[in-house]
Design an enzyme around this catalytic site. Structure first.
Site, PDB file in Angstrom:
ATOM      1  N   ILE B 471       0.827  -1.209   0.000  1.00 14.22           N
ATOM      2  CA  ILE B 471       0.000   0.000   0.000  1.00 14.22           C
ATOM      3  C   ILE B 471       0.859   1.257   0.000  1.00 14.22           C
ATOM      4  CG2 ILE B 471      -1.947  -1.180   1.042  1.00 14.22           C
ATOM      5  CD1 ILE B 471      -1.206   0.066   3.735  1.00 14.22           C
ATOM      6  N   GLY B 472       2.070   1.075  -0.531  1.00 16.70           N
ATOM      7  CA  GLY B 472       2.989   2.205  -0.591  1.00 16.70           C
ATOM      8  C   GLY B 472       4.095   2.095   0.436  1.00 16.70           C
ATOM      9  N   THR B 473       4.106   0.968   1.154  1.00 15.49           N
ATOM     10  CA  THR B 473       5.028   0.817   2.275  1.00 15.49           C
ATOM     11  C   THR B 473       6.384   0.254   1.889  1.00 15.49           C
ATOM     12  OG1 THR B 473       3.988  -1.317   2.596  1.00 15.49           O
ATOM     13  CG2 THR B 473       3.202   0.478   3.970  1.00 15.49           C
ATOM     14  N   GLY B 514       2.379  -6.864   8.087  1.00 14.40           N
ATOM     15  CA  GLY B 514       2.604  -7.327   6.722  1.00 14.40           C
ATOM     16  C   GLY B 514       3.975  -7.906   6.501  1.00 14.40           C
ATOM     17  N   ALA B 515       5.017  -7.134   6.798  1.00 16.13           N
ATOM     18  CA  ALA B 515       6.378  -7.599   6.527  1.00 16.13           C
ATOM     19  C   ALA B 515       6.777  -8.760   7.433  1.00 16.13           C
ATOM     20  CB  ALA B 515       7.362  -6.436   6.635  1.00 16.13           C
ATOM     21  N   ARG B 618      14.690  -6.640  13.405  1.00 13.88           N
ATOM     22  CA  ARG B 618      15.576  -6.517  12.247  1.00 13.88           C
ATOM     23  C   ARG B 618      15.019  -5.499  11.247  1.00 13.88           C
ATOM     24  NH1 ARG B 618      19.124 -10.062  10.039  1.00 13.88           N
ATOM     25  NH2 ARG B 618      18.270 -11.823  11.174  1.00 13.88           N
ATOM     26  N   LYS B 623      15.987   1.895   3.945  1.00 11.20           N
ATOM     27  CA  LYS B 623      15.368   3.044   3.281  1.00 11.20           C
ATOM     28  C   LYS B 623      13.844   3.029   3.451  1.00 11.20           C
ATOM     29  CE  LYS B 623      16.033   5.384  -1.080  1.00 11.20           C
ATOM     30  NZ  LYS B 623      16.736   5.216  -2.352  1.00 11.20           N
ATOM     31  N   GLY B 692       7.131  -5.003  13.153  1.00  7.38           N
ATOM     32  CA  GLY B 692       6.529  -4.118  12.154  1.00  7.38           C
ATOM     33  C   GLY B 692       6.941  -2.678  12.364  1.00  7.38           C
ATOM     34  N   GLU B 695       3.595   1.684  11.611  1.00  8.33           N
ATOM     35  CA  GLU B 695       2.765   2.553  12.442  1.00  8.33           C
ATOM     36  C   GLU B 695       3.511   3.204  13.601  1.00  8.33           C
ATOM     37  OE1 GLU B 695      -1.452   0.213  12.047  1.00  8.33           O
ATOM     38  OE2 GLU B 695       0.135  -0.808  13.125  1.00  8.33           O
TER      39      GLU B 695
END
Ligand SMILES: Cc1cc2nc3c(=O)[nH]c(=O)nc-3n(C[C@H](O)[C@H](O)[C@H](O)COP(=O)(O)OP(=O)(O)OC[C@H]3O[C@@H](n4cnc5c(N)ncnc54)[C@H](O)[C@@H]3O)c2cc1C
Ligand code: SF4
Lengths: 326, 734
Positions: B471-473, B514-515, B618, B623, B692, B695
């Site tokens: 979503i742009g992340t 998500g990640a 981690r 970036k 994560g 947020e």
């Protein structure tokens, strides 16, 4: 968006013919198109005036004539304006964004409509949008509304910046009438108070087209444009002040102040200018000026803060414009 | 080895650090970046679909009541109008994140101003929009709509189980230092750049929808349930999403309306929410009223901790802004009271907006902590350092890796934090008061079940596929990096494909999971591929070194293509959250430091410097992680100073439903953002040792700004956002 007829005029006569038949001029379109999409404005016909030769900034004796179609970007970047009328360049640059200023024109900017939340919501009563339907801002959320010169019919503000500077500079609006004549109206008298006809923002008559704004001879002095806003850019003024003040031997030799965000028009109060002239700057003097300006000011709930904000901003501006500091 | 793992215990193997490729964590550019900046990345509404009709939603103009009649005849003959759809399957609200079933339907029962009630379909968008405005609707309006958020005269219920431990009242009354304050925050809107949009196509058996969504595996079920299809027969495509921030976790009304219209009309239908509708009929973050009670002993250690919040939502919604989420674990205090009350209001659905809970909870808590530090007379950083609990204060379980102290110290050092206590109004530059403030950041770590498929092709390139969204992340970027690291490939040799519901179900983008979740699935698939490669090479998987397309075993190096010999290897990784969260309290932490200028005349506050130090396990890509932190801090600026979705107290509509009057920060509001990434591995977080980061950067940021305002000019405000008028009202003579 309601279907509409679109015509492009190549010269002023052509434009005037179409506007006298009821077509609305469209210049940059940055305000009118938005309003049409939301069906706040529903003209049956548009006349695109962008090909009418109304561009260019030209000297006329001591005066400087800004064509109606000169973009806000071009006007603010003009060397003569930056040198001789810096308050105008600063006011323009305090408004909108780069992208909008590249499209927005001098005449369109003057004629931009209020940002009243209820004017923008076609489900809400609004005397300006639909005369006689009522004013939803009274008794509602009116943070951006007027504290001076409002009426029971409408408490909207004129939202623009450029016109506030033009008002301080005492510029003149040049208008081509439907009959092919030209008339001139001081910017100070161009916008109206709402009274009982808030649907009319200014004194333009049907069919009339603005051709230019004329700046008087450079006023000299120090120029300040101060805009108080919720964020640093891309927000309309809560309160704004354009000030052109010349000092002479420690006293105020001339003063012209105009105020945005306070009323249905860029606000100019001759009494305030007159009070300052000949006086030595002091906090007491600035307070008196604020008293005079805000005499009769009335809040409507969520905009009550504008009254003290105008007072404090006026003090800041007067300190700056009468002080030595650059 | 298998390709699946249930996270029941820490994964201490720390495998990524043992890999040879060396791309994990590197600040690589996004592979999708050029497509996005050149405009070739297609968003949901941008697909050129043949013979596509255009729909515009018609929304309610009352806050509560019944739709008595929809006068289709009023628009039937307008140019281009094809149909007016007010089907009973249309949904009246968006789905909450993870719902997996249709949201409330019954569009004729109006429960909030802006609720969708019909769809007008026409040949062109302009025709549809025009007709949508002319459609005559007759209502029967109820006079008992609850729309005043600040009235207590509305139905209020307690949400969930409050935490009540010891005796907070007593602790407060006996404390050496106590703070009892109430903070408020106003409604926020996600305001994604891309509005919610769908193009639905129906071929008689399959419904295919290009849509802008965050969690496809749930969204398929929600849409299928709404329109009455089998989930097998619904396909969703969301390869690019122009921001979601929670507002696209669940399906929204436009996708269902487009689908129904497409099925009924037998042609493709596109529906895009108007910007005003994004504000008026998707999702708001609830306003909050937060009572904070902090009791400290003479050393500044918390002995009592109370955080009680009132939030709101529509009748029937189970979501309540989880304001106390970080308060649960962040600070000690044996006497504890945490509770959330939920008021039932007839205002647009409240749901998840980036960092639900902590985004608003932390800014209030960190304001109160600053007040406590002032009372005690110690450095607010020191107060935080003294209050890092040994074990979870209520559950008595250990913490997983926690870098809070490191973040506080690293951030303070980078910023040049003054440390000493001082009184406000100490620095003036012209018209501006200058002050500094700090706050802690904390956000709970979430995991979700996820699958991903990884294919290693005979030529030594690989592909990753999951219905996960970016979503742009930076999801495309980091999933590729994980696969490249595990398989020893150049990052450019890994193709990542996302956002297609026909791919294995990922975690979806939400809750910062998500990640770590989908990334773990990719990791597990790669581990399984490595095992198969090892078998081909006759060694153990652990003995295998993969780098630059070569496999090395005991000094022997072979090109991957030679190992594969024309075969491809495909594995699906399957990650499950497991029971780890019952055993460890896992969260992301950080610290904010900021310098703010306040105009002594006008009360305008401008952020001049902003440093954030963050520890979130981690770092998968320095970036994209830094960008996430920055984005969060920008949200913090908005939350502190400008953002407020305002409702008219009489009618219940949003007063400022566009980006001109709903003020998100603009470039000029945002100074250089200085982000420090604190090195960390958290084995209890995921097999990647990653948590994560999407947020964390918001959670507490606005508190730091409020504290800096106080330090600058002595004004302590407790009702966010701190707009100029509110600050000015408390300022003395300039
Ligand atoms: C998001 C946003 C933020 C903005 N922020 C600011 C701000 O901070 N400060 C500020 O001052 N402005 C701001 N603006 C307003 C902007 O300055 C105006 O939209 C712009 O100046 C209008 O010029 P235009 O040429 O595009 O006018 P148009 O949209 O073309 O026309 C506007 C009106 O002028 C009439 N008109 C145009 N030309 C003539 C003519 N020659 N004779 C008679 N009538 C004419 C049209 O009929 C129409 O009624 C903002 C606008 C937007 C969209
Ligand atoms: S203030 Fe004027 S523009 Fe606003 S609702 Fe009232 S009448 Fe309309």
């Amino acid at each position: 968006m309601k279907p509409f007829e679109y015509n492009r005029a190549n010269d002023l006569d052509h434009a005037a013919r179409l506007t006298s038949d009821g077509a609305r001029p469209i210049a940059g379109g940055t305000n009118l198109l938005d309003l049409m999409k939301l069906e706040i404005e529903t003209p049956d016909a548009l006349v695109d005036i962008n090909r009418v030769p109304l561009g260019g900034i030209e000297p006329d004796g001591d005066e400087l004539r800004i064509g109606a179609l000169v973009t806000n970007s071009a006007c603010a970047a003009d060397e003569r304006i930056r040198r001789d009328y810096p308050v105008l360049a600063r006011a323009i640059l305090a408004g909108a964004t780069f992208q909008l200023r590249n499209k927005a024109t001098t005449a369109g900017n003057l004629c931009q409509r209020t940002r009243c939340y209820y004017f923008y919501n076609t489900e809400m009563p609004c005397n300006k949008r639909e005369p006689g339907s009522g004013c939803s801002a009274i008794g509602g959320f009116n943070r951006i509304h007027a504290v001076l010169g409002a009426s029971d019919a409408c408490i909207a503000t004129y939202p623009g910046d450029m016109a506030v500077a033009l008002c301080a500079l005492n510029a003149t609006v040049e208008i081509a009438t439907a009959e092919g004549h030209t008339r001139s109206v001081p910017v100070r008298a161009f916008h109206r108070l709402p009274d009982d006809a808030p649907e009319r923002d200014n004194v333009l008559e049907p069919g009339e087209v603005i051709t230019a704004v004329v700046l008087p001879a450079p006023p000299g002095g120090k120029h300040v444009y101060r805009k108080v806003r919720d964020r640093s850019s891309y927000a309309f003024a809560l309160v704004s002040i354009a000030a052109v003040v010349r000092m002479d031997g420690g006293a105020i030799a001339s003063a012209a102040l105009a105020f945005g965000g306070l009323a249905h028009k860029p606000w100019h109060d001759e009494r305030v200018d007159a009070l300052l002239v000949g006086e030595v700057p002091s906090d007491a003097l600035f307070d008196k000026a604020a008293d005079l300006l805000l005499d009769g000011a009335q809040g409507h709930g969520t905009n009550d803060f504008k009254i003290p904000m105008a007072r404090r901003t006026l003090k800041a501006v007067l300190r700056e414009v009468t002080g030595d500091a650059e | 080895m298998t390709g699946s793992l249930e996270m029941d215990r820490p994964d201490d193997r720390n495998r990524l650090d043992a890999m040879a490729q060396g791309v994990i964590g590197k600040p690589l550019d996004r592979p999708d970046g050029p497509a996005k900046v050149t405009g070739s990345a297609r968003y949901a509404a941008e697909y050129a679909v043949e013979n596509c009709a255009e729909g515009v939603l018609v929304t309610a103009t009352i806050s509560k009541g019944q739709v008595v009649a929809i006068d289709e005849a009023s628009v039937r003959d307008m140019p281009g109008v094809i149909a007016v759809i007010s089907d009973e399957r249309m949904v009246a609200r968006p789905a909450q994140g993870g719902a997996g079933e249709s949201p409330v339907r019954n569009v004729r029962q109006v429960e909030y101003w802006g609720q969708p009630i019909a769809l007008v379909v026409a040949e062109t968008f302009e025709q549809a929009r025009n007709a949508s405005k002319q459609l005559r609707i007759e209502y029967r309006s109820d006079d008992d709509a609850a729309i005043d958020q600040h009235s207590r005269d509305v139905p209020i219920e307690t949400h969930g189980e409050p935490t009540i431990q010891g005796n907070l009242d007593k602790a407060i009354s006996q404390a050496a230092y106590a703070v009892e304050v109430t903070y408020t925050t106003e409604c926020h809107n996600s305001a994604p750049m891309e509005p919610h949009a769908s193009i639905a196509q129906w071929d008689g058996t399959t419904l295919t929808v290009h849509s802008s969504l965050q969690m496809l595996k749930y969204n398929v079920k929600e849409l299928a349930d709404a329109v009455g299809l089998d989930p097998e027969d619904v396909r969703l495509l969301s390869p690019y999403v122009g921001g979601g921030f929670g507002s696209k976790l669940g399906i929204s009304p436009e996708g269902v309306a487009a689908s129904i219209a497409a099925m009924e009309l037998g042609r493709a239908v596109r529906v895009v929410l108007l910007r005003q509708q994004v504000f008026q009929c998707v999702m708001r973050r609830s306003e909050t009223t937060q009572r904070l009670r902090l009791a400290a002993d003479s050393d500044g250690r918390l002995v009592g901790f109370g955080h009680e919040a009132l939030v709101s939502n529509l009748p029937g919604e189970t979501f309540a802004e989880p304001v106390t989420q970080a308060s649960d674990f962040l600070y000690p205090g044996e006497n504890r009271t945490l509770r959330i009350d939920l008021a039932r209001l007839n205002l647009v659905t409240a749901g998840s907006v980036r960092a639900p809970g902590e985004a608003v909870g932390m800014q209030a808590l960190e304001g109160a902590m600053d007040e406590l530090a002032m009372k005690i007379g110690i450095d607010p950083v020191e107060l935080r350092l003294r209050n890092i609990p040994e074990r979870h204060p209520a559950k008595d379980i250990p913490y997983s890796s926690r870098k809070l102290a490191e973040c506080l110290k690293a951030g303070a050092e980078r910023f040049g934090w003054h440390g000493a206590r001082r009184s406000p109004c100490h620095t003036r530059e012209g018209e501006w008061w200058i002050g500094t403030g700090m706050a802690t950041a904390a956000r709970v770590h979430n995991l979700n079940e996820a699958e991903a498929r990884v294919t290693l092709y005979p030529d030594g390139t690989a592909a990753v596929a999951s219905d996960m969204t970016d979503i742009g992340t930076g999801t495309y970027t980091v999933l590729g990096q994980i696969a490249a690291e595990m398989l020893g490939l150049d990052r450019n040799d890994v193709l990542v494909r996302l956002g297609d519901s026909s791919f294995p179900p990922g975690a979806g983008s939400g809750g910062s999971w998500g990640a770590p979740s989908t990334g773990s699935a990719v990791f597990l698939a790669c581990e399984a591929i490595r095992t198969r490669l090892a078998a081909r090479l006759g060694c153990q998987e652990e003995e295998l070194t993969l780098q630059d397309g070569f496999a090395t075993v005991r000094g022997q190096t072979t090109a991957l293509s030679d190992v594969l010999k024309g075969d491809q290897i495909e594995e699906v990784g399957h990650f499950k959250a497991g029971e780890i969260s019952d055993k460890f309290s896992a969260a992301m932490y950080g610290a904010f430091f900021t310098e703010v200028a306040v105009n002594a005349y006008t009360g305008e506050a401008r952020v001049r410097r902003f440093t954030g130090a963050f520890g979130f396990g981690r770092v998968l890509n320095a970036k994209t992680a830094t960008s996430q932190c920055m984005g969060g801090m920008v949200w913090g600026i908005g939350s502190a100073l400008t953002e407020e979705e305002i409702f008219d107290k009489r009618y219940g509509h949003v007063v400022n439903p566009d980006l001109a009057e709903y003020h998100v920060p603009v470039n000029l509001d945002v100074p250089h953002l200085d982000v420090v990434l604190v090195d960390e591995r958290d084995p209890a977080a995921s097999p990647l040792q990653a948590k994560g980061v999407g947020e964390l950067g918001i959670c507490g940021a606005a508190g730091a700004i409020g504290n800096a305002i106080h330090d600058a000019c002595g004004v302590r405000l407790r009702s966010f956002p701190f707009t100029p008028d509110k600050i000015m009202a408390e300022l003395g003579d300039p």
